[in-house]
Motif scaffolding. Structure first.
Motif, mmCIF file in Angstrom:
data_model
loop_
_atom_site.group_PDB
_atom_site.id
_atom_site.type_symbol
_atom_site.label_atom_id
_atom_site.label_comp_id
_atom_site.label_asym_id
_atom_site.label_seq_id
_atom_site.Cartn_x
_atom_site.Cartn_y
_atom_site.Cartn_z
ATOM 1 N N VAL A 120 -2.071 12.083 -2.425
ATOM 2 C CA VAL A 120 -2.495 11.712 -3.792
ATOM 3 C C VAL A 120 -3.590 12.650 -4.278
ATOM 4 O O VAL A 120 -3.521 13.192 -5.394
ATOM 5 C CB VAL A 120 -2.971 10.238 -3.839
ATOM 6 N N THR A 126 0.975 3.958 -3.143
ATOM 7 C CA THR A 126 0.524 5.350 -2.945
ATOM 8 C C THR A 126 1.688 6.334 -3.057
ATOM 9 O O THR A 126 1.526 7.440 -3.578
ATOM 10 C CB THR A 126 -0.166 5.510 -1.581
ATOM 11 N N TYR A 172 1.900 9.351 -5.745
ATOM 12 C CA TYR A 172 2.032 10.788 -5.437
ATOM 13 C C TYR A 172 3.316 11.365 -6.040
ATOM 14 O O TYR A 172 3.354 12.541 -6.411
ATOM 15 C CB TYR A 172 1.877 11.093 -3.946
ATOM 16 N N HIS A 219 -1.391 9.381 3.152
ATOM 17 C CA HIS A 219 -0.942 9.036 1.798
ATOM 18 C C HIS A 219 -2.034 9.316 0.765
ATOM 19 O O HIS A 219 -1.757 9.845 -0.308
ATOM 20 C CB HIS A 219 -0.517 7.564 1.746
ATOM 21 N N LEU A 220 -3.262 8.947 1.112
ATOM 22 C CA LEU A 220 -4.382 9.243 0.211
ATOM 23 C C LEU A 220 -4.556 10.750 0.051
ATOM 24 O O LEU A 220 -4.865 11.241 -1.043
ATOM 25 C CB LEU A 220 -5.680 8.624 0.747
ATOM 26 N N TYR A 271 0.839 -1.217 0.000
ATOM 27 C CA TYR A 271 0.000 0.000 0.000
ATOM 28 C C TYR A 271 0.869 1.261 0.000
ATOM 29 O O TYR A 271 0.634 2.189 -0.786
ATOM 30 C CB TYR A 271 -0.924 -0.010 1.229
#
Length: 611
Positions: free
Chosen positions: A592, A478, A482, A588-589, A474
């Motif tokens: 992004v 990610t 990014y 992390h999301l 994961y």
């Protein structure tokens, strides 16, 4: 033709165009705020008539065409422009007009046939079914003589793919498949030899014979090219009209008009009328003859006839209605997304210089780091072992991530120039384009990350635990997404990928410095610690370390201190807390989405193409 179209005329009266006075001219002492590029220009273009827009360099040919087509991104326009008698509305005009730019800009990694299908898909009305659309594309390919090269890749100008003449015909075809009523062509024969120019002019003539209104700017045409036109719109330096009317057989009407001006030398037998016309209408010739050709034209009977024609064309015919479209774009938002993704998918699949090398580098770097940090994943007995592990994670992330950032920038820069043309043509809104580019990159980056993780995870020797493996995967996916989006975002925010590369390296050096590896967070000066949390790489290293070894209670040998529980050492000395993992995952999301939205914003609102 398979699809009918509505023949439209374009009339314009007393058009003036100004731009802000250039700084260099202000420094030379000019006091005016604005510089006038078009001065009281009037004329009309009609269906089935091929009009040549001619003048010496700097006369304002392309400027007039850009003003009439609504392609100007700056400046001030005055005057009346009407389409078949109704005032011109740019939003609807873009749906019934085509503009063939002088620079033939196309996506390099799609075929000729796919370029036309894509343009037709997005620009033809939504009530045209796919079978009819396909038939129309085939008809246009026949008209523009593109069938022999239908499966050829477009390529980059001067490097590979189509020749200049084939590229020019593709530019015309891409506009024709939109089924426009009015077509503007900016110097369609520039840079072509006589044979290629003849092929392009045959294409243009075929287009006019379908009943469309076609206007071409031409720079010093040969006799053969000049004779192909029906009417001439001649301009001189200063943006003034000096002739607007029919050419006549062997240009006799044009020659009669200028030979009637006292002092103008007669044309020699066999001499090119276009060259003669440009020679006698220069500023030096005007000064020598002590005449003003613009004033002579304004006082002529030809000007009066043109004014009557403009008045007639500026009045709607009985029973006609103004152009109306229920939506800004031909297709819905979802269809725009689908079409944009379709083109991006083909472009990426046919770009091995970018994608094959990307996967090759991924495997090479993965194996290289795997060998350097062979089996260090389970060694946590000494502080040095822990630092080795931290270094392995830092290197694994930063080295390939920075490569992704830099390699994506030229790709996005090339596609952005195509985007400017397609956006100006009203093919789609910017968001579907941004979605498509990000989606295709995300797919390729995900596959890249999975390959990288499998190589790295097994060679470094991390614990084969499902939860730990998924955390590792994961964070790799990610982080690489990014990194890639960061490169794309910088291209969207800067005029070119060279400037984007400079900005990229500047911020990457800060990400590197504040990643938590060179200087642990607890040792960063308190007034700089906020930047640690603004470094995406710091979050990724936090996530990887905390997920892989942050929950271990084994003893760690620290020099000068003795044995300390690993979990406690990580939390107190290095700032890594296993319980903070969910927040790190969400962060992390967030990175992004932040980079994606800034990229989409840049694409939507920033236009670095000045016209």
């Amino acid at each position: 033709m398979v699809l009918p179209f509505q023949p439209l005329s374009l009339a314009f009266n007393h058009v003036n165009y100004y731009v802000d006075m250039p700084a260099q001219m202000k420094r030379e002492g000019i006091q005016e705020k604005h510089l006038q590029l078009l001065r009281d220009v009037s004329g009309s273009f009609r269906p089935g008539i091929l009009t040549a827009l001619v003048g010496v360099s700097g006369a304002g040919k392309t400027t007039l065409m850009d003003v009439l087509a609504g392609r100007k991104t700056s400046g001030y326009i005055e005057g009346n422009i009407s389409v078949s008698g109704f005032p011109k509305n740019q939003a609807t005009f873009a749906r019934v007009s085509g503009y063939c730019e002088q620079n033939d800009i196309h996506s390099p990694h799609v075929t000729v046939h796919e370029s036309l299908l894509y343009s037709a898909w997005l620009r033809l009305s939504k009530d045209v079914d796919s079978k009819t659309r396909q038939m129309f594309v085939e008809e246009v390919m026949e008209l523009v003589e593109l069938n022999p090269i239908r499966y050829a890749l477009v390529g980059l100008p001067g490097l590979d793919g189509l020749s200049t003449e084939q590229r020019k015909r593709l530019t015309i075809a891409v506009e024709l498949v939109a089924n426009p009523s009015i077509i503007f062509m900016d110097e369609p024969t520039s840079g072509l030899d006589a044979r290629a120019a003849a092929i392009v002019m045959r294409t243009v003539r075929n287009t006019v014979d379908t009943g469309r209104t076609v206007v071409c700017t031409i720079h010093q045409p040969s006799i053969d090219i000049f004779e192909a036109f029906d009417e001439l719109f001649l301009m001189k330096i200063g943006g003034q009209v000096i002739y607007a009317g029919p050419l006549g057989h062997h240009s006799h009407k044009l020659i009669e008009y200028f030979e009637a001006v006292p002092g103008v030398p007669k044309i020699k037998d066999g001499y090119n009328p276009a060259t003669w016309m440009l020679d006698i209408s220069t500023s030096s010739m005007e000064a020598q003859l002590n005449v003003d050709f613009a004033q002579i034209y304004m006082n002529s009977s030809l000007y009066q006839r043109n004014q009557e024609l403009i008045k007639e064309l500026s009045t709607p015919a009985a029973g006609t209605k103004d152009l109306y479209f229920p939506s800004k774009y031909s297709q819905s938002f979802l269809v725009q997304c689908k079409a944009c993704f379709w083109k991006q998918q083909r472009s990426y699949w046919r770009n091995p210089q970018y994608n094959a090398i990307r996967f090759f580098l991924t495997l090479i770097i993965g194996v290289l780091f795997g060998l350097i940090f062979w089996n260090t994943g389970q060694k946590t007995g000494k502080q040095q072992d822990l630092l080795n592990l931290l270094g392995a994670m830092y290197s694994a992330i930063f080295f390939l991530g920075a490569t992704n950032t830099s390699s994506v920038q030229p790709i996005v820069a090339i596609e952005r120039t195509v985007f400017y043309r397609e956006k100006a043509a009203g093919m789609y809104s910017p968001l579907p384009y941004a979605f498509a580019q990000v989606a295709i990159e995300a797919i390729y980056v995900t596959v890249q990350s999975i390959c990288y993780t499998l190589v790295l995870y097994s060679m470094i020797g991390f614990e084969w635990d499902t939860g730990k493996f998924l955390w590792f995967l994961y964070f790799i996916i990610t982080s690489f997404i990014y990194f890639t989006l960061y490169g794309m975002m910088l291209v969207a925010l800067t005029p070119g990928h060279q400037i984007a590369a400079i900005v990229m390296s500047f911020f990457l050096s800060f990400w590197n410095l504040f990643s938590g590896f060179l200087v642990p967070r607890s040792q960063i000066p308190i007034w700089w610690r906020w930047y640690y949390w603004l470094s995406p790489v710091a979050w990724t290293i936090y996530g990887l370390v905390a997920s892989q070894v942050g929950d271990k209670n084994v003893d760690l040998q620290v020099p000068g201190v003795g044995k300390v529980p690993l979990k406690m050492f990580l939390k107190e000395n290095m700032g890594f807390d296993h319980n903070f993992l969910p927040v790190v995952a969400v962060a992390h999301l967030a990175w992004v989405f932040i980079f994606f939205f800034v990229f989409a914003y840049g694409i939507r609102f920033l236009n670095f193409q000045r016209r």
